[in-house]
Design a protein around this motif. Structure first.
Motif, PDB file in Angstrom:
ATOM      1  N   ALA A 127       0.828  -1.205   0.000  1.00  0.00           N
ATOM      2  CA  ALA A 127       0.000   0.000   0.000  1.00  0.00           C
ATOM      3  C   ALA A 127       0.863   1.255   0.000  1.00  0.00           C
ATOM      4  CB  ALA A 127      -0.927  -0.015   1.217  1.00  0.00           C
ATOM      5  N   ALA A 128       1.950   1.215   0.813  1.00  0.00           N
ATOM      6  CA  ALA A 128       2.847   2.370   0.858  1.00  0.00           C
ATOM      7  C   ALA A 128       3.521   2.589  -0.490  1.00  0.00           C
ATOM      8  CB  ALA A 128       3.892   2.171   1.950  1.00  0.00           C
ATOM      9  N   GLN A 129       3.912   1.480  -1.141  1.00  0.00           N
ATOM     10  CA  GLN A 129       4.522   1.613  -2.465  1.00  0.00           C
ATOM     11  C   GLN A 129       3.528   2.190  -3.473  1.00  0.00           C
ATOM     12  OE1 GLN A 129       5.930  -2.327  -3.275  1.00  0.00           O
ATOM     13  NE2 GLN A 129       7.892  -2.011  -2.219  1.00  0.00           N
ATOM     14  N   ALA A 165       3.246   5.718  -2.685  1.00  0.00           N
ATOM     15  CA  ALA A 165       4.458   6.398  -3.131  1.00  0.00           C
ATOM     16  C   ALA A 165       4.451   6.587  -4.644  1.00  0.00           C
ATOM     17  CB  ALA A 165       5.689   5.596  -2.707  1.00  0.00           C
ATOM     18  N   SER A 166       3.928   5.569  -5.360  1.00  0.00           N
ATOM     19  CA  SER A 166       3.833   5.701  -6.818  1.00  0.00           C
ATOM     20  C   SER A 166       2.882   6.830  -7.193  1.00  0.00           C
ATOM     21  CB  SER A 166       3.359   4.382  -7.426  1.00  0.00           C
ATOM     22  OG  SER A 166       4.278   3.346  -7.156  1.00  0.00           O
ATOM     23  N   GLU A 167       1.744   6.882  -6.465  1.00  0.00           N
ATOM     24  CA  GLU A 167       0.791   7.959  -6.738  1.00  0.00           C
ATOM     25  C   GLU A 167       1.410   9.320  -6.432  1.00  0.00           C
ATOM     26  OE1 GLU A 167      -2.606   7.041  -4.428  1.00  0.00           O
ATOM     27  OE2 GLU A 167      -3.248   5.343  -5.691  1.00  0.00           O
ATOM     28  N   GLN A 173       2.077  12.332  -8.913  1.00  0.00           N
ATOM     29  CA  GLN A 173       1.639  13.702  -8.650  1.00  0.00           C
ATOM     30  C   GLN A 173       2.818  14.663  -8.638  1.00  0.00           C
ATOM     31  OE1 GLN A 173      -0.541  13.554  -4.998  1.00  0.00           O
ATOM     32  NE2 GLN A 173      -2.244  12.331  -5.858  1.00  0.00           N
ATOM     33  N   LEU A 174       3.943  14.197  -8.054  1.00  0.00           N
ATOM     34  CA  LEU A 174       5.131  15.045  -8.015  1.00  0.00           C
ATOM     35  C   LEU A 174       5.635  15.342  -9.423  1.00  0.00           C
ATOM     36  CD1 LEU A 174       7.345  16.462  -6.385  1.00  0.00           C
ATOM     37  CD2 LEU A 174       8.563  14.279  -6.276  1.00  0.00           C
ATOM     38  N   GLU A 175       5.600  14.316 -10.271  1.00  0.00           N
ATOM     39  CA  GLU A 175       6.028  14.540 -11.655  1.00  0.00           C
ATOM     40  C   GLU A 175       5.113  15.542 -12.352  1.00  0.00           C
ATOM     41  OE1 GLU A 175       6.111  10.699 -13.395  1.00  0.00           O
ATOM     42  OE2 GLU A 175       7.986  10.069 -12.400  1.00  0.00           O
ATOM     43  N   GLN A 176       3.792  15.393 -12.085  1.00  0.00           N
ATOM     44  CA  GLN A 176       2.865  16.363 -12.677  1.00  0.00           C
ATOM     45  C   GLN A 176       3.136  17.770 -12.156  1.00  0.00           C
ATOM     46  OE1 GLN A 176      -1.080  14.960 -11.896  1.00  0.00           O
ATOM     47  NE2 GLN A 176      -0.885  13.139 -13.235  1.00  0.00           N
TER      48      GLN A 176
END
Length: 267
Positions: free
Chosen positions: A183-185, A188-190, A194-197
């Protein structure tokens, strides 16, 4: 080497004297005595079997009486002992080397084999009982060791079950942690997405900002140039001062001032 050999030989001799079965030797000797007592009336092929029969009958009945403790066998043993004693009495009453034994010597010599066989039978029975007792003690000790080993095995089984339960609990915790990690991964992917966006938007905004800063600088430069030219047209600045402020030639100042409003600048 010699000392070890002597020690082994001496130990074997001691074991032989302590545990040797002398019954066969006694049977042979007493059979000869009985034969000597019977040969005056029976031929060899009759006297010898009877002597051997009496000897073996005596030993076996005495041994059975000692072993069983039954009154019938005890009476039978007394009868065969008296029979053997009688034959021994006859043998020792015969002259030996032309001499006769006195009465007490005859009784003593005639009692050796019958009494000795009874003692040997009792001794053999005692040895058998001792061996049985030793074996029983060994069996009891083995049973105790087996029970102790069973108890230890049961304790080990309980510890193994406890360890298995602990291992199952650890596996459950590991599975829960794995689920949390997954779930944390995922989160983290989400967040990374979002960070990339955000980074893309930031880059776009930075590009716009750069353009705006460039335009602002251009406007500032143009505004400064317009103000300087306006001051030049208003004859508040000389052409040389205006050229120094804008970093251009005097001719350029005059040309741009003419282009701005068609008014000639000052000197």
């Amino acid at each position: 080497m010699n000392e070890r050999y002597m020690d082994n030989w001496w130990q074997k001799l001691a074991d032989f004297l302590h545990t040797a079965n002398l019954i066969p030797l006694v049977v042979l000797v007493s059979t000869f005595h009985y034969y000597q007592a019977l040969r005056s009336h029976d031929p060899l092929f009759v006297a010898l079997p009877i002597a051997l029969f009496v000897d073996l009958l005596h030993f076996r009945t005495v041994r059975q009486a000692v072993k069983s403790g039954a009154r019938m066998w005890q009476l039978t043993a007394v009868s065969t002992t008296l029979m053997a004693f009688g034959l021994q009495w006859i043998f020792y009453n015969q002259p030996g080397e032309s001499e006769f034994l006195v009465w007490w010597q005859v009784i003593l010599f005639a009692s050796i084999v019958p009494v000795g066989l009874a003692i040997m039978a009792w001794h053999h029975q005692w040895q058998e009982q001792e061996i049985v007792t030793d074996w029983q003690a060994l069996i009891a000790a083995a049973q105790q060791r087996a029970e102790k080993m069973q108890q230890e095995a049961a304790a080990e089984h309980e510890r193994a079950e406890a360890m298995q339960k602990e291992a199952e609990a650890v596996r459950e915790r590991a599975a829960a942690m794995q689920t949390q990690l997954t779930a944390a991964q995922t989160q983290a992917s989400e967040v990374q997405s979002q960070l990339e966006q955000v980074q893309k938007r930031t880059a776009q905004m930075q590009a716009r900002l750069d353009k705006m800063q460039t335009a602002h600088k251009a406007w500032q430069t143009l505004n400064r140039e317009m103000q300087t030219l306006a001051l030049f047209n208003a004859q508040l600045l000389t052409a040389k001062d205006a050229a120094d402020q804008l970093g251009v030639h005097v001719t350029t100042i005059r040309r741009k001032a003419k282009q701005l409003n068609g008014v000639a600048g000052g000197n």
